[in-house]
Enzyme design. Sequence first.
Site, mmCIF file in Angstrom:
data_model
loop_
_atom_site.group_PDB
_atom_site.id
_atom_site.type_symbol
_atom_site.label_atom_id
_atom_site.label_comp_id
_atom_site.label_asym_id
_atom_site.label_seq_id
_atom_site.Cartn_x
_atom_site.Cartn_y
_atom_site.Cartn_z
ATOM 1 N N TYR A 159 6.493 12.523 -10.870
ATOM 2 C CA TYR A 159 6.601 12.067 -9.539
ATOM 3 C C TYR A 159 7.689 12.009 -9.200
ATOM 4 O O TYR A 159 9.049 12.556 -8.903
ATOM 5 C CB TYR A 159 5.391 11.152 -9.155
ATOM 6 C CG TYR A 159 6.445 10.402 -7.414
ATOM 7 C CD1 TYR A 159 6.402 12.159 -6.495
ATOM 8 C CD2 TYR A 159 6.400 9.297 -7.614
ATOM 9 C CE1 TYR A 159 6.619 10.918 -5.142
ATOM 10 C CE2 TYR A 159 7.044 8.945 -6.077
ATOM 11 C CZ TYR A 159 7.077 9.852 -5.291
ATOM 12 O OH TYR A 159 7.536 9.437 -4.108
ATOM 13 N N LYS A 163 11.260 13.566 -7.691
ATOM 14 C CA LYS A 163 12.001 13.324 -6.620
ATOM 15 C C LYS A 163 13.509 12.732 -7.247
ATOM 16 O O LYS A 163 14.681 13.372 -6.412
ATOM 17 C CB LYS A 163 11.333 12.235 -6.698
ATOM 18 C CG LYS A 163 10.025 11.756 -5.360
ATOM 19 C CD LYS A 163 10.378 12.489 -4.625
ATOM 20 C CE LYS A 163 10.698 11.712 -3.242
ATOM 21 N NZ LYS A 163 10.624 12.222 -1.704
HETATM 22 N N1 LIG Z 1 4.511 5.828 0.547
HETATM 23 C C1 LIG Z 1 6.020 5.234 -0.187
HETATM 24 O O1 LIG Z 1 5.858 4.008 -0.913
HETATM 25 C C2 LIG Z 1 7.913 5.855 -0.279
HETATM 26 C C3 LIG Z 1 8.353 5.446 -1.200
HETATM 27 C C4 LIG Z 1 9.737 6.144 -1.637
HETATM 28 C C5 LIG Z 1 9.831 7.191 -0.647
HETATM 29 N N2 LIG Z 1 8.253 7.916 -0.060
HETATM 30 C C6 LIG Z 1 8.355 9.286 -0.239
HETATM 31 O O2 LIG Z 1 8.508 9.216 1.659
HETATM 32 C C7 LIG Z 1 7.825 10.785 1.931
HETATM 33 C C8 LIG Z 1 6.449 10.642 2.228
HETATM 34 O O3 LIG Z 1 5.787 9.952 2.216
HETATM 35 P P1 LIG Z 1 4.302 8.903 1.979
HETATM 36 O O4 LIG Z 1 4.154 8.154 2.151
HETATM 37 O O5 LIG Z 1 4.031 9.529 4.251
HETATM 38 O O6 LIG Z 1 3.184 10.296 1.880
HETATM 39 P P2 LIG Z 1 2.169 10.466 2.780
HETATM 40 O O7 LIG Z 1 1.314 11.644 2.226
HETATM 41 O O8 LIG Z 1 1.147 9.998 3.860
HETATM 42 O O9 LIG Z 1 3.171 12.021 4.063
HETATM 43 C C9 LIG Z 1 4.053 12.967 3.221
HETATM 44 C C10 LIG Z 1 2.994 14.247 4.379
HETATM 45 O O10 LIG Z 1 3.603 15.322 3.457
HETATM 46 C C11 LIG Z 1 3.118 16.867 3.479
HETATM 47 N N3 LIG Z 1 2.461 17.784 2.426
HETATM 48 C C12 LIG Z 1 2.845 17.532 1.455
HETATM 49 N N4 LIG Z 1 3.062 18.672 0.890
HETATM 50 C C13 LIG Z 1 3.050 19.359 1.657
HETATM 51 C C14 LIG Z 1 3.711 21.196 1.508
HETATM 52 N N5 LIG Z 1 3.215 21.278 0.788
HETATM 53 N N6 LIG Z 1 3.990 21.227 3.159
HETATM 54 C C15 LIG Z 1 4.322 20.435 4.075
HETATM 55 N N7 LIG Z 1 4.134 19.462 3.975
HETATM 56 C C16 LIG Z 1 2.876 18.807 3.256
HETATM 57 C C17 LIG Z 1 1.922 16.285 3.667
HETATM 58 O O11 LIG Z 1 0.703 16.820 4.509
HETATM 59 C C18 LIG Z 1 1.759 14.625 3.620
HETATM 60 O O12 LIG Z 1 1.432 14.570 5.673
HETATM 61 C C19 LIG Z 1 7.605 11.431 0.398
HETATM 62 O O13 LIG Z 1 8.753 12.278 0.286
HETATM 63 C C20 LIG Z 1 7.585 10.512 -0.055
HETATM 64 O O14 LIG Z 1 8.189 11.182 -1.607
HETATM 65 C C21 LIG Z 1 7.691 7.146 0.199
HETATM 66 C C1 LIG Z 2 -2.050 -2.820 -12.028
HETATM 67 C C2 LIG Z 2 -2.644 -3.086 -10.692
HETATM 68 C C3 LIG Z 2 -3.793 -3.988 -10.723
HETATM 69 C C4 LIG Z 2 -2.031 -2.205 -8.973
HETATM 70 C C5 LIG Z 2 -1.778 -1.112 -9.478
HETATM 71 C C6 LIG Z 2 -0.730 -1.477 -7.986
HETATM 72 C C7 LIG Z 2 0.404 0.111 -7.883
HETATM 73 C C8 LIG Z 2 -0.817 1.331 -7.441
HETATM 74 C C9 LIG Z 2 1.012 0.094 -6.985
HETATM 75 C C10 LIG Z 2 2.299 -0.935 -7.350
HETATM 76 C C11 LIG Z 2 3.455 -0.200 -6.938
HETATM 77 C C12 LIG Z 2 3.389 1.054 -6.555
HETATM 78 C C13 LIG Z 2 4.497 1.623 -6.070
HETATM 79 C C14 LIG Z 2 5.779 1.145 -5.706
HETATM 80 O O1 LIG Z 2 5.465 0.860 -4.632
HETATM 81 C C15 LIG Z 2 6.504 2.483 -5.404
HETATM 82 C C16 LIG Z 2 7.027 3.888 -4.976
HETATM 83 C C17 LIG Z 2 7.402 4.441 -4.732
HETATM 84 C C18 LIG Z 2 7.110 6.144 -4.413
HETATM 85 O O2 LIG Z 2 7.794 7.198 -3.332
HETATM 86 C C19 LIG Z 2 5.435 6.599 -3.808
HETATM 87 C C20 LIG Z 2 4.777 5.377 -4.305
HETATM 88 C C21 LIG Z 2 5.212 4.050 -5.565
HETATM 89 C C22 LIG Z 2 5.523 5.053 -6.434
HETATM 90 C C23 LIG Z 2 3.854 3.188 -5.097
HETATM 91 C C24 LIG Z 2 2.553 3.975 -5.629
HETATM 92 C C25 LIG Z 2 1.595 2.881 -6.040
HETATM 93 C C26 LIG Z 2 2.191 1.600 -7.156
HETATM 94 C C27 LIG Z 2 2.236 2.383 -8.230
#
Ligand SMILES: NC(=O)c1ccc[n+]([C@@H]2O[C@H](COP(=O)([O-])OP(=O)(O)OC[C@H]3O[C@@H](n4cnc5c(N)ncnc54)[C@H](O)[C@@H]3O)[C@@H](O)[C@H]2O)c1
Ligand SMILES: CC(C)CCC[C@@H](C)[C@H]1CC[C@H]2[C@@H]3[C@H](O)C=C4C[C@@H](O)CC[C@]4(C)[C@H]3CC[C@]12C
Length: 369
Positions: A159, A163
């Site tokens: 992952y 990214k």
């Molecule tokens: N959730 C977090 O904490 C977090 C933190 C940092 C960055 N991000 C980034 O933010 C973005 C959104 O993340 P999220 O948490 O909303 O995730 P999410 O899984 O809720 O949303 C991702 C969306 O992308 C769509 N998707 C996946 N594969 C696809 C494909 N092949 N074609 C078209 N659409 C597709 C999914 O259907 C979904 O609706 C991602 O790029 C993720 O890397 C998320």
């Molecule tokens: C050790 C366990 C008890 C707790 C596990 C928590 C774990 C599932 C959480 C902790 C931190 C979380 C990640 C973090 O907030 C940031 C990101 C960046 C984003 O791009 C994608 C999601 C992610 C990796 C979170 C995933 C869930 C994590 C690892």
Amino acid sequence: MAESTEARKLVYLVTGGCGFLGEHVVRMLLQREPRLLELRVFDLHLGPWLEELKTGPVQVTAIQGDVTQAHEVTAAVAGAHVVIHTAGLVDVFGRASPETIYEVNVQGTKNVIEACVQTGTRFLVYTSSMEVVGPNIKGHPFYRGNEDTPYEAVHSHPYPCSKAQAERLVLEANGREVHGGLPLVTCALRPTGIYGEGHQIMRDFYHQGLRLGGRLFRAIPASVEHGRVYVGNVAWMHVLVARELEQRAALMGGQVYFCYDESPYKSYEDFNMEFLGPCGLRLVESRLLVPYWLLVLLAALNALLQWLLRPLFLYAPLLNPYTLAVANTTFTVSTDKAQRHFGYVPLFSWEDSRTRTIHWVQTMEGSAR
Ligand SMILES: NC(=O)c1ccc[n+]([C@@H]2O[C@H](COP(=O)([O-])OP(=O)(O)OC[C@H]3O[C@@H](n4cnc5c(N)ncnc54)[C@H](O)[C@@H]3O)[C@@H](O)[C@H]2O)c1
Ligand SMILES: CC(C)CCC[C@@H](C)[C@H]1CC[C@H]2[C@@H]3[C@H](O)C=C4C[C@@H](O)CC[C@]4(C)[C@H]3CC[C@]12C
């Protein structure tokens, strides 16, 4: 609404617009971008909530599509002024194969860039992640760092690797000539751990706590800080960047911005308790019962079980060696780059963000209230 329809002339495309962040970006654009004429929402799975948005002054076009399919992406991008590319496969639990993660996150991003170039779309905003920086595989802390803080960004998990690769592609594409002869302007936003309404992992923790009789057990020392940012503020940053990219192309093109707000610096679990506590859960101090070496062992056992059981079914618990390392390594940001470059000020205060998230947990299906 006061604005005339004449002012509405821009076409935006949001990939992943039905995801957790994507939905907030879509709703924020409709509320806060008065120049919007058409909003294209592109996603593999379209949400039924899109229907209710179709009655407003902006034409909302739902496009069911796959970012890995170049022709589908090109068709969706054609004629758009701005693309906000949030679609991604967020998987740190081993649910998808590394190949699939690369296909969606890297090839999908290549397809978006090439579609912009071919069709003449000039502005591309990419949702990157703090994970392109860290925590790294060595577990080095990143304490209140900013975009210029030196850090050894070395990853092995698919992952963050995907990214990082995708972000590099987006930044390298800045300045490329698009159809029509003008330069492409790109930039990347790097959210830390996003929270707020719709956050699946918060939902999982809440339900786990209910199953355990209203308790969660502390696994990570309270001293480990994990950066968090409210989804509404992340969405607002996307809207602002997209708006300012044309006027400030020279300054913002090819830049990265951490997403930040006033959310407090806390450990991952203590932060979650800001919302889960008022919803009836409590965090039990079990660090003496579950020492860190035991967690490492459990995480390794989970990884082994996942591998052994894969032919039978998907075993993908929250705890694995990677998630443990991320949760157990300090990673927090402190920066004002977004404010300096495009005037970002969080739209939601910490109190607002907290209240909204608590309300969402309380109204969740199966909640204790
Ligand atoms: N959730 C977090 O904490 C977090 C933190 C940092 C960055 N991000 C980034 O933010 C973005 C959104 O993340 P999220 O948490 O909303 O995730 P999410 O899984 O809720 O949303 C991702 C969306 O992308 C769509 N998707 C996946 N594969 C696809 C494909 N092949 N074609 C078209 N659409 C597709 C999914 O259907 C979904 O609706 C991602 O790029 C993720 O890397 C998320
Ligand atoms: C050790 C366990 C008890 C707790 C596990 C928590 C774990 C599932 C959480 C902790 C931190 C979380 C990640 C973090 O907030 C940031 C990101 C960046 C984003 O791009 C994608 C999601 C992610 C990796 C979170 C995933 C869930 C994590 C690892």
